[in-house]
Scaffold this motif. Structure first.
Motif, PDB file in Angstrom:
ATOM      1  N   ASP A   1       0.821  -1.214   0.000  1.00  0.00           N
ATOM      2  CA  ASP A   1       0.000   0.000   0.000  1.00  0.00           C
ATOM      3  C   ASP A   1       0.854   1.263   0.000  1.00  0.00           C
ATOM      4  OD1 ASP A   1      -2.191  -1.619   0.114  1.00  0.00           O
ATOM      5  OD2 ASP A   1      -2.304  -1.589   2.322  1.00  0.00           O
TER       6      ASP A   1
ATOM      7  N   GLN B   1       1.731   3.331  -2.417  1.00  0.00           N
ATOM      8  CA  GLN B   1       1.168   4.409  -3.232  1.00  0.00           C
ATOM      9  C   GLN B   1       0.061   5.127  -2.470  1.00  0.00           C
ATOM     10  OE1 GLN B   1      -0.223   3.086  -6.999  1.00  0.00           O
ATOM     11  NE2 GLN B   1      -0.701   5.166  -7.741  1.00  0.00           N
ATOM     12  N   ARG B   2      -0.755   4.374  -1.767  1.00  0.00           N
ATOM     13  CA  ARG B   2      -1.857   4.996  -1.023  1.00  0.00           C
ATOM     14  C   ARG B   2      -1.321   5.858   0.098  1.00  0.00           C
ATOM     15  NH1 ARG B   2      -5.024   3.192   3.192  1.00  0.00           N
ATOM     16  NH2 ARG B   2      -3.968   1.181   3.193  1.00  0.00           N
ATOM     17  N   TYR B   3      -0.275   5.407   0.777  1.00  0.00           N
ATOM     18  CA  TYR B   3       0.309   6.189   1.858  1.00  0.00           C
ATOM     19  C   TYR B   3       0.992   7.443   1.315  1.00  0.00           C
ATOM     20  CZ  TYR B   3      -0.590   2.562   5.318  1.00  0.00           C
ATOM     21  OH  TYR B   3      -1.213   1.682   6.158  1.00  0.00           O
TER      22      TYR B   3
ATOM     23  N   GLU C   1       0.093   9.192  -1.353  1.00  0.00           N
ATOM     24  CA  GLU C   1      -0.966  10.170  -1.680  1.00  0.00           C
ATOM     25  C   GLU C   1      -1.483  10.829  -0.417  1.00  0.00           C
ATOM     26  OE1 GLU C   1      -3.853   8.009  -3.819  1.00  0.00           O
ATOM     27  OE2 GLU C   1      -2.644   7.875  -5.684  1.00  0.00           O
ATOM     28  N   ALA C   2      -1.638  10.058   0.651  1.00  0.00           N
ATOM     29  CA  ALA C   2      -2.128  10.630   1.902  1.00  0.00           C
ATOM     30  C   ALA C   2      -1.120  11.622   2.459  1.00  0.00           C
ATOM     31  CB  ALA C   2      -2.403   9.509   2.914  1.00  0.00           C
TER      32      ALA C   2
END
Length: 263
Positions: free
Chosen positions: A15, A17-19, A21-22
């Protein structure tokens, strides 16, 4: 053990990429929208400045190329002008040559004058074989006047020979002469050089003429006599002259010829 179980056992961050973006949204909220707009403006200015720099570089390169082209054009113009002058001079010289050739063609050179005029040779008259003509020739012969003509011719010949001999006798004959420089050496420094010179000049011959003299130092107080004389080659020789001078052996040790020149 299956592949999925192996992957589950590994510590892999699926994960990421998700972190990321956040995290990006967090920092954008913390800094505010103004910072983001400023970054966008600087990026746009940076992007706009690149074409301007490229245009400046292109304009400078074009200016340098234009200057080089102008200089080459000027050099070509100068060469063209010089070549034009050369062509004009060559045309003028060619026109002069053509005019001279035309003048020579109109006025040809006169024919060469012969060195000697040829005199036509007249043929000897043919003898006519006729008895009457032979009789006429016999009548023309003078049997009594031939001796007088021979004597006159002999007298003229003798007169000419006598005149030639008299003229040749009056012509002066060339006498060959030579100038001789003699070195007369004494025995020692006690020799009387004045008496030595008197002995040398006492030698007299037909065709001998004594000239100037001087004393030349040799060394250790000894001097030699240098005396000049002119002799006639047919009458006086150097060997005879040396023999006559050496006869004064009380004063003279030796005689040498220092210089010999024809007059």
């Amino acid at each position: 053990m299956s592949g999925l179980q192996c992957l589950a056992a590994e510590n892999i961050w699926f994960d990421k990429q998700r972190y990321d973006e956040a995290e990006t949204r967090f920092y954008e909220g913390a800094n505010g929208p103004a910072t983001q707009q400023f970054q966008v403006k600087t990026a746009l200015q940076h992007v706009k400045g690149r074409p301007q720099k490229r245009q400046h570089r292109n304009s400078s390169s074009h200016a340098a190329g234009d200057q080089e082209l102008v200089s080459r054009m000027k050099s070509l113009e100068l060469e063209n002008n010089s070549l034009h002058k050369v062509v004009v001079e060559m045309r003028a010289a060619l026109q002069k040559l053509e005019s001279r050739v035309a003048v020579l063609e109109k006025n040809p050179a006169p024919a060469a004058v012969p060195c000697a005029k040829t005199v036509p040779v007249q043929a000897a008259p043919a003898k006519v074989e006729n008895g009457d003509d032979d009789d006429d020739d016999d009548d023309d012969i003078d049997l009594f006047g031939s001796d007088d003509e021979d004597e006159e011719a002999e007298r003229l010949k003798q007169e000419r020979l006598d005149a030639y001999a008299a003229k040749k006798a009056k012509k002066p004959t060339l006498i060959a002469k030579s100038s001789i420089l003699l070195d007369v050496k004494p025995w020692d420094d006690e020799t009387d050089m004045g008496k030595l010179e008197e002995c040398v000049r006492s030698v007299q011959m037909d065709g001998l003429l004594w000239g100037a003299s001087k004393l030349v130092p040799v060394g250790y107080g000894i001097k030699k006599l240098q005396i000049n004389c002119v002799v006639e080659d047919d009458k006086v020789g150097t060997d005879i002259l040396e023999e006559e001078i050496v006869k004064f052996e009380d004063f003279i040790q030796s005689v040498d010829v220092a210089a010999f020149n024809k007059i």
